[in-house]
Design a protein around this motif. Structure first.
Motif, PDB file in Angstrom:
ATOM      1  N   SER A 123       2.500 -19.186 -10.832  1.00 57.44           N
ATOM      2  CA  SER A 123       3.164 -17.881 -10.900  1.00 57.44           C
ATOM      3  C   SER A 123       4.657 -18.086 -10.708  1.00 57.44           C
ATOM      4  CB  SER A 123       2.614 -16.942  -9.823  1.00 57.44           C
ATOM      5  OG  SER A 123       2.891 -17.449  -8.532  1.00 57.44           O
ATOM      6  N   GLY A 124       5.472 -17.210 -11.295  1.00 54.99           N
ATOM      7  CA  GLY A 124       6.913 -17.365 -11.167  1.00 54.99           C
ATOM      8  C   GLY A 124       7.667 -16.287 -11.910  1.00 54.99           C
ATOM      9  N   SER A 125       8.941 -16.574 -12.163  1.00 52.73           N
ATOM     10  CA  SER A 125       9.804 -15.604 -12.827  1.00 52.73           C
ATOM     11  C   SER A 125      10.843 -16.337 -13.656  1.00 52.73           C
ATOM     12  CB  SER A 125      10.485 -14.685 -11.798  1.00 52.73           C
ATOM     13  OG  SER A 125      11.235 -15.466 -10.875  1.00 52.73           O
ATOM     14  N   ILE A 126      11.414 -15.616 -14.586  1.00 49.23           N
ATOM     15  CA  ILE A 126      12.448 -16.160 -15.468  1.00 49.23           C
ATOM     16  C   ILE A 126      13.781 -15.513 -15.108  1.00 49.23           C
ATOM     17  CG2 ILE A 126      13.231 -16.340 -17.859  1.00 49.23           C
ATOM     18  CD1 ILE A 126      10.299 -16.224 -18.717  1.00 49.23           C
ATOM     19  N   GLY A 127      14.832 -16.322 -15.017  1.00 50.55           N
ATOM     20  CA  GLY A 127      16.149 -15.764 -14.726  1.00 50.55           C
ATOM     21  C   GLY A 127      17.043 -16.783 -14.060  1.00 50.55           C
ATOM     22  N   ALA A 128      18.001 -16.276 -13.296  1.00 50.62           N
ATOM     23  CA  ALA A 128      18.959 -17.157 -12.632  1.00 50.62           C
ATOM     24  C   ALA A 128      18.421 -17.699 -11.314  1.00 50.62           C
ATOM     25  CB  ALA A 128      20.271 -16.411 -12.384  1.00 50.62           C
ATOM     26  N   MET A 175       2.457 -15.052 -14.797  1.00 48.29           N
ATOM     27  CA  MET A 175       1.744 -16.327 -14.781  1.00 48.29           C
ATOM     28  C   MET A 175       2.179 -17.151 -15.985  1.00 48.29           C
ATOM     29  SD  MET A 175      -0.123 -16.240 -12.049  1.00 48.29           S
ATOM     30  CE  MET A 175      -1.093 -17.709 -12.358  1.00 48.29           C
ATOM     31  N   PHE A 176       2.382 -18.467 -15.720  1.00 50.56           N
ATOM     32  CA  PHE A 176       2.839 -19.378 -16.764  1.00 50.56           C
ATOM     33  C   PHE A 176       1.951 -20.614 -16.783  1.00 50.56           C
ATOM     34  CE2 PHE A 176       6.423 -16.899 -15.276  1.00 50.56           C
ATOM     35  CZ  PHE A 176       7.023 -16.475 -16.449  1.00 50.56           C
ATOM     36  N   LEU A 193       9.233 -21.272 -10.265  1.00 51.29           N
ATOM     37  CA  LEU A 193       7.826 -21.162  -9.898  1.00 51.29           C
ATOM     38  C   LEU A 193       7.653 -21.057  -8.388  1.00 51.29           C
ATOM     39  CD1 LEU A 193       6.373 -23.964 -12.209  1.00 51.29           C
ATOM     40  CD2 LEU A 193       6.615 -21.527 -12.722  1.00 51.29           C
ATOM     41  N   HIS A 194       6.616 -20.332  -7.973  1.00 49.82           N
ATOM     42  CA  HIS A 194       6.191 -20.321  -6.574  1.00 49.82           C
ATOM     43  C   HIS A 194       5.289 -21.528  -6.369  1.00 49.82           C
ATOM     44  CE1 HIS A 194       7.822 -16.291  -5.845  1.00 49.82           C
ATOM     45  NE2 HIS A 194       7.331 -15.955  -7.029  1.00 49.82           N
ATOM     46  N   LEU A 195       5.569 -22.326  -5.343  1.00 48.21           N
ATOM     47  CA  LEU A 195       4.921 -23.632  -5.205  1.00 48.21           C
ATOM     48  C   LEU A 195       3.986 -23.731  -4.008  1.00 48.21           C
ATOM     49  CD1 LEU A 195       7.987 -25.913  -6.037  1.00 48.21           C
ATOM     50  CD2 LEU A 195       6.250 -25.006  -7.576  1.00 48.21           C
ATOM     51  N   ASN A 244      -0.370 -20.387  -5.526  1.00 46.96           N
ATOM     52  CA  ASN A 244       0.571 -19.980  -6.566  1.00 46.96           C
ATOM     53  C   ASN A 244       0.640 -20.981  -7.696  1.00 46.96           C
ATOM     54  OD1 ASN A 244       2.215 -19.053  -3.702  1.00 46.96           O
ATOM     55  ND2 ASN A 244       1.731 -17.499  -5.231  1.00 46.96           N
ATOM     56  N   ILE A 245       0.123 -22.192  -7.476  1.00 48.20           N
ATOM     57  CA  ILE A 245       0.212 -23.239  -8.488  1.00 48.20           C
ATOM     58  C   ILE A 245      -1.035 -24.105  -8.411  1.00 48.20           C
ATOM     59  CG2 ILE A 245       1.526 -24.752  -6.936  1.00 48.20           C
ATOM     60  CD1 ILE A 245       3.029 -25.734  -9.450  1.00 48.20           C
ATOM     61  N   GLU A 246      -1.537 -24.546  -9.582  1.00 46.08           N
ATOM     62  CA  GLU A 246      -2.745 -25.355  -9.636  1.00 46.08           C
ATOM     63  C   GLU A 246      -2.586 -26.433 -10.709  1.00 46.08           C
ATOM     64  OE1 GLU A 246      -5.495 -25.289  -7.847  1.00 46.08           O
ATOM     65  OE2 GLU A 246      -5.089 -23.493  -6.648  1.00 46.08           O
ATOM     66  N   SER A 247      -3.086 -27.641 -10.381  1.00 45.13           N
ATOM     67  CA  SER A 247      -3.209 -28.721 -11.361  1.00 45.13           C
ATOM     68  C   SER A 247      -4.370 -29.597 -10.928  1.00 45.13           C
ATOM     69  CB  SER A 247      -1.917 -29.528 -11.458  1.00 45.13           C
ATOM     70  OG  SER A 247      -1.624 -30.171 -10.223  1.00 45.13           O
ATOM     71  N   LYS A 248      -4.965 -30.337 -11.847  1.00 46.37           N
ATOM     72  CA  LYS A 248      -6.143 -31.151 -11.556  1.00 46.37           C
ATOM     73  C   LYS A 248      -5.965 -32.558 -12.114  1.00 46.37           C
ATOM     74  CE  LYS A 248      -8.611 -27.813  -9.686  1.00 46.37           C
ATOM     75  NZ  LYS A 248      -9.035 -27.838  -8.279  1.00 46.37           N
ATOM     76  N   ASP A 249      -6.534 -33.531 -11.391  1.00 43.97           N
ATOM     77  CA  ASP A 249      -6.507 -34.911 -11.863  1.00 43.97           C
ATOM     78  C   ASP A 249      -7.225 -35.064 -13.193  1.00 43.97           C
ATOM     79  OD1 ASP A 249      -5.048 -36.001  -9.751  1.00 43.97           O
ATOM     80  OD2 ASP A 249      -6.834 -36.216  -8.508  1.00 43.97           O
ATOM     81  N   SER A 250      -8.308 -34.285 -13.377  1.00 45.98           N
ATOM     82  CA  SER A 250      -9.115 -34.416 -14.595  1.00 45.98           C
ATOM     83  C   SER A 250      -8.483 -33.726 -15.798  1.00 45.98           C
ATOM     84  CB  SER A 250     -10.507 -33.840 -14.354  1.00 45.98           C
ATOM     85  OG  SER A 250     -10.416 -32.464 -14.014  1.00 45.98           O
TER      86      SER A 250
END
Length: 956
Positions: A374-379, A388-389, A347-349, A360-366
């Motif tokens: 946003s990010g990518s899958i792989g090595a 987007m995930f 993930l992009h942080l 690039n990233i979001e979270s909420k206390d509520s």
């Protein structure tokens, strides 16, 4: 969609700032930037009182021609607004106390670069100016007072209630010189030298002061093998008295090591190595570490290993890290083959620095457990093929929601999600989800496609209204679209719309020593939770296991998970402050993760134990200066610090011998915690020693301190004329004569390589005739001074001392310029009286009083028969001197006669005793006086022509 999507539009050329104050008021500042002039030429201030439905233009209230630059709101009173004007046009500010409805204008005597509002007092503000000055106001900018000059940018902080003794205290970093800064504290309205505090002795590294909560972070430079190895440190958080810090060590360029402290913030252990960093807004360093909102102890971090970046997650504040499990299927339902540890989700942080666009990233206390990124899958983490995930269970499982980057806004405390595509193209649709991103519905928010510049939600996490702002074309005016989502929800949520959710880590319910159960909205519910909703959580403590303990300070985790002492750590050193007969807490090598609430279980096995202090002889005695230097300035206080690694400090006496005949003895180590001060009264190298002794033994330590004073002036003493291939002595005379350790660097003639000595005198010979230049540089401490002399070199010569009538002494300022002028006049007089060619005669007036001089008779390279030899010329000159034929007029009414004094044996380089002895000693005694008189002489003397040729006389 319902009619609530009919936009209310207001527009203005160019982009600006949208800022909500309270639930209904929005202020918007727009600016017109002229690319041809490379400056802002117009600005407009807009105000809405119905949350963006309609706007009123306020230009007449702030001044029709006023160009505004920035808009600020008091964080403690949203009704108070401050506007700054463009400093290139005028330096003023406008203040409102009624949510921006009316303004008063105040002139400023300085340009404001940045403002810092007090966290509690609504009228207290700090302002940083363009010329590194810090100002304060206790009237919300109506009046200002200078606090301090030469303040480092962005290195000033307000005091915190309960932590600082005074509420009006300011912490700041002042600039002392290039490479040196100082940490001081000032009183808000009275920052005088008497009231200024210096919590940290000595200097600190520039731009290193950080004051956060109860912690103060600063840097002190240390040198090793000529390289500066001060680590770059960034404080990430100080929650619950525990510091999380990112440290860039000597071998790292774009990565940092993550360290965590115990509750005191003193002892740190390594949590994760090589966390990725990048350069962010305004040159700030950004660490790829993200603390998930709503879940204590949960972090995401991007780590670089072998030039590959991968994302890791922890649920216990960095005690354990693991890779993210990738989704099992893509958007189209196709299976994704991605097996750990070879393939995972990354993930992009980065969190957005722009309040009007999502990061690039979001979270909420509520909305605990919901993370969108946003990010990518792989090595490894990549910047291409970004999708987007989302996770609904705090990172245990992830789902792909878009195959491009989107901005995501949380509505109704996470009850709904709104997504707008990141694209340089104009768009007219947005997407909404009511089931935590499992399904998305497409809606149109405008009739005409819009280039979206950003989106703004209602203050707080209960957002149900959002504003999208952008432009129809690159040359069009601004368009604002207000969207009210309330009509989408047809009812209020009831208890039946909620479900319980158990927080876990891959099935393990005990996280940070507690089982947590949250109340969340069911994915199928479409109702409004509203402002009265709050996340409720029940918890139950868990028994402690080894996983609840991390390695203590000084211990490393082995491959089998056990904590053992690091190679550099001596466990017994933790008892060095112990007093015999008392107890101390002895670590088991483990400490409970801070804020971990486990109980019982193995807690007794891993918790530190209280033990009796051992009785031991002093060991590991250290002696340093408070600034960490081995140099000191004469006459100033030198503070020596003495500390003991092991031993009974309370019963160990300390004797400090300063090496200059003075020594002091103290009863114990604790009595000199603040150091021992001493003033040296003579320059030199001193052997300073400290000895610790108790009934079981003793130990001593030594340092060598160089006490110096500033070198002010040097003079190169050298002969005026020298004989070819004959040794001459050169001496560098210093003032003051004793300045400490001195290095002399000598250059002779055209030699490119200097001679370096520790003595102030050298002997040299000149192998060619002509004028040879000698340069000496003297290096003492931080000062390097030099002097240069020209020496005439010949096969042979005769030299004679000259004396003068006593009236010359009355007009002798004893400075070099005067001596040079008079030397030329004497030579001209001797040439006129004797007929000797000027090329064969040199005259040098010597320093000091009484006035003396020396003339040198040089050989004639074109000597032919019939011309007098050098002995005949000598007799001619002496005869003229004895007959008082050599005279000159110093100034009107001052006639000076030149006499022959003493005749030396030819050839001579110096006049022996008279020249090298008395004259040179006299030079030492008058050198400072000469410097003082030089200024007077320089600006008050007549020109050389006026002095030597008074009116009515011709040049001699």
């Amino acid at each position: 969609m319902s009619s609530s999507f009919n936009p209310s539009l207001q527009s203005e050329r160019c982009g600006g700032l949208i800022l909500p104050h309270v639930l209904q008021v929005i202020l918007m500042l727009t600016k017109l930037f002229d690319f041809n002039l490379n400056s802002v030429t117009e600005s407009s201030l807009w105000r809405s009182t119905d949350y963006g439905t309609t706007y009123q233009k306020l230009n007449e209230k702030v001044g029709a021609k006023t160009i505004l630059s920035y808009l600020y709101v008091s964080p403690n009173n949203k009704r108070k607004i401050m506007l700054l004007t463009d400093p290139e046009v005028e330096s003023s500010l406008l203040i409102s106390s009624d949510e921006g409805a009316t303004y008063q204008k105040y002139r400023l005597s300085f340009y404001i670069l940045s403002l810092l509002f007090h966290p509690e007092q609504e009228d207290w503000i700090l302002a940083y100016s363009h010329d590194q000055k810090l100002y304060s106001s206790v009237e919300f900018g109506r009046r200002w007072q200078l606090v301090h000059e030469r303040v480092a940018p962005n290195r000033f902080y307000w005091s915190k209630t309960g932590l600082d003794k005074e509420p009006g205290l300011i912490h700041l970093e002042t600039i002392i010189s290039e490479g040196q800064a100082q940490y001081v504290t000032c009183k808000l309205q009275n920052c005088t030298e008497a009231n200024k505090g210096k919590p940290f002795p000595g200097y600190i590294d520039p731009n290193s002061l950080v004051v956060q909560d109860e912690y103060v972070k600063l840097g002190r430079r240390r040198f090793s093998k000529g390289h500066c190895n001060t680590p770059d440190l960034h404080v990430i958080s100080t929650d619950e008295n525990r510091v999380v810090a990112a440290v860039q060590e000597w071998n790292q360029n774009d990565t940092y090591n993550l360290y965590v402290s115990e509750t005191g913030g003193v002892f740190y252990t390594l949590a994760l190595e090589n966390v990725v960093s990048s350069m962010g807004h305004e040159g700030n360093v950004m660490i790829d570490l993200y603390e998930v909102a709503g879940i204590k102890g949960m972090f995401l971090a991007n780590k670089k290993t072998d030039n590959v970046v991968k994302t890791y997650i922890t649920y216990n504040r960095g005690r354990d890290w693991r890779l993210l499990q990738a989704p099992t299927a893509d958007l189209r339902g196709n299976s994704i083959r991605c097996e750990l540890p070879y393939c995972s989700l990354h993930l992009h942080l980065h969190v957005s620095a722009n309040p009007y666009t999502s990061g690039n990233i979001e979270s909420k206390d509520s909305a605990p457990g919901i993370i969108v990124a946003s990010g990518s899958i792989g090595a490894e983490l990549t910047t291409s093929n970004v999708s987007m995930f989302i996770t609904s269970d705090a990172g245990n499982t992830w789902r792909q929601i878009f195959d491009e980057e989107y901005s995501v806004l949380y509505l109704d405390q996470g009850g709904a999600l709104v997504a707008i595509r990141h694209t340089p193209l104009p768009i007219r649709h947005l997407w909404m989800s009511f089931d935590e991103g499992r399904e998305w519905n497409k809606y149109s928010f405008t009739m005409s496609p819009l280039f979206v510049d950003g989106l703004l939600g209602e203050p707080g996490e209960e957002t149900l209204i959002m504003t999208i702002f952008g432009h129809v074309s690159h040359r069009s005016e601004w368009q604002l679209v207000k969207i009210d989502f309330r009509s989408i929800f047809n009812r209020r949520c009831t208890e039946g719309d909620y479900q319980t959710w158990h927080l876990h880590n891959r099935g393990e319910p005990c996280i940070m020593g507690v089982k947590r159960i949250y109340r969340k909205l069911k994915p199928i519910a479409r109702c409004v939770m509203g402002k009265t909703y709050s996340v409720t959580m029940t918890s139950a403590p868990c028994d402690c296991t080894e996983a609840d303990f991390e390695c203590d300070y000084g211990y490393d985790r082995r491959s089998d998970g056990k904590c053992t002492p690091a190679f550099w750590f001596l466990p017994s050193s933790m008892s060095r402050s112990c007093t015999t007969g008392t107890t101390f807490i002895n670590s088991t090598g483990y400490r409970k993760v801070v804020s971990n609430n486990c109980t019982a279980g193995v807690i007794a096995e891993y918790t530190a134990r209280r033990q009796h202090c051992p009785t031991q002889a002093p060991k590991g005695l250290h002696l340093v200066t408070s600034e960490g230097k081995l140099t000191a300035t004469l006459g100033t206080n030198v503070t020596f610090l003495v500390f003991l690694e092991e031993g009974d400090g309370a019963r160990t006496s300390i004797m400090v011998d300063f090496g200059d005949g003075h020594a002091l003895t103290y009863s114990n180590v604790s009595s000199i915690e603040n150091g021992v001060k001493h003033v040296y009264k003579a320059v030199g190298i001193y052997r300073v020693s400290a000895t610790g002794e108790n009934r079981l033994g003793s130990e001593s330590v030594v340092l060598y301190l160089h006490v110096t004073c500033q070198l002010e002036y040097i003079h190169l003493s050298a002969p005026f004329v020298a004989v070819k291939s004959k040794e001459v002595n050169l001496t560098a005379v210093l003032w003051p004569s004793q300045v400490g350790t001195v290095t002399y660097i000598w250059w002779f003639g055209n030699n490119t390589e200097p001679i370096i000595t520790l003595e102030g005198s050298v002997a040299c010979t000149f192998s060619r005739e002509g004028v040879n230049t000698v340069t000496v540089q003297v290096s003492a401490g931080n000062a390097i001074l030099q002097d240069r002399k020209a020496i005439a070199v010949h096969e042979y010569f005769r030299s004679h001392l000259l004396a003068f009538s006593s009236n010359l002494d009355d007009h002798n300022p004893d400075v070099a310029e005067w001596r040079l002028d008079v030397s030329r006049v004497i030579k001209n007089s001797m040439v006129k009286a004797t007929g000797v060619t000027p090329e064969r005669l040199l005259v040098s007036v010597l320093p000091g009083l009484p006035t003396a001089a020396e003339f040198f008779l040089l050989p004639d390279k074109e000597l032919t028969e019939g011309k007098p030899d050098k002995n005949s010329l000598t007799e001619i000159i002496l005869s003229a001197l004895n007959q008082n034929l050599v005279q000159f007029t110093l100034r009107p009414g001052v006639q000076v006669t030149v006499y022959a004094a003493h005749l030396s044996a030819a050839p001579l380089v110096d006049m022996s005793e008279n020249h090298s002895g008395s004259a040179m000693l006299m030079l030492l005694s008058v050198v400072v006086l000469g410097l003082a008189i030089f200024v007077v002489y320089k600006f008050k003397r007549y020109s050389a022509h006026d002095i030597l040729n008074p009116p009515g006389q011709h040049p001699s």
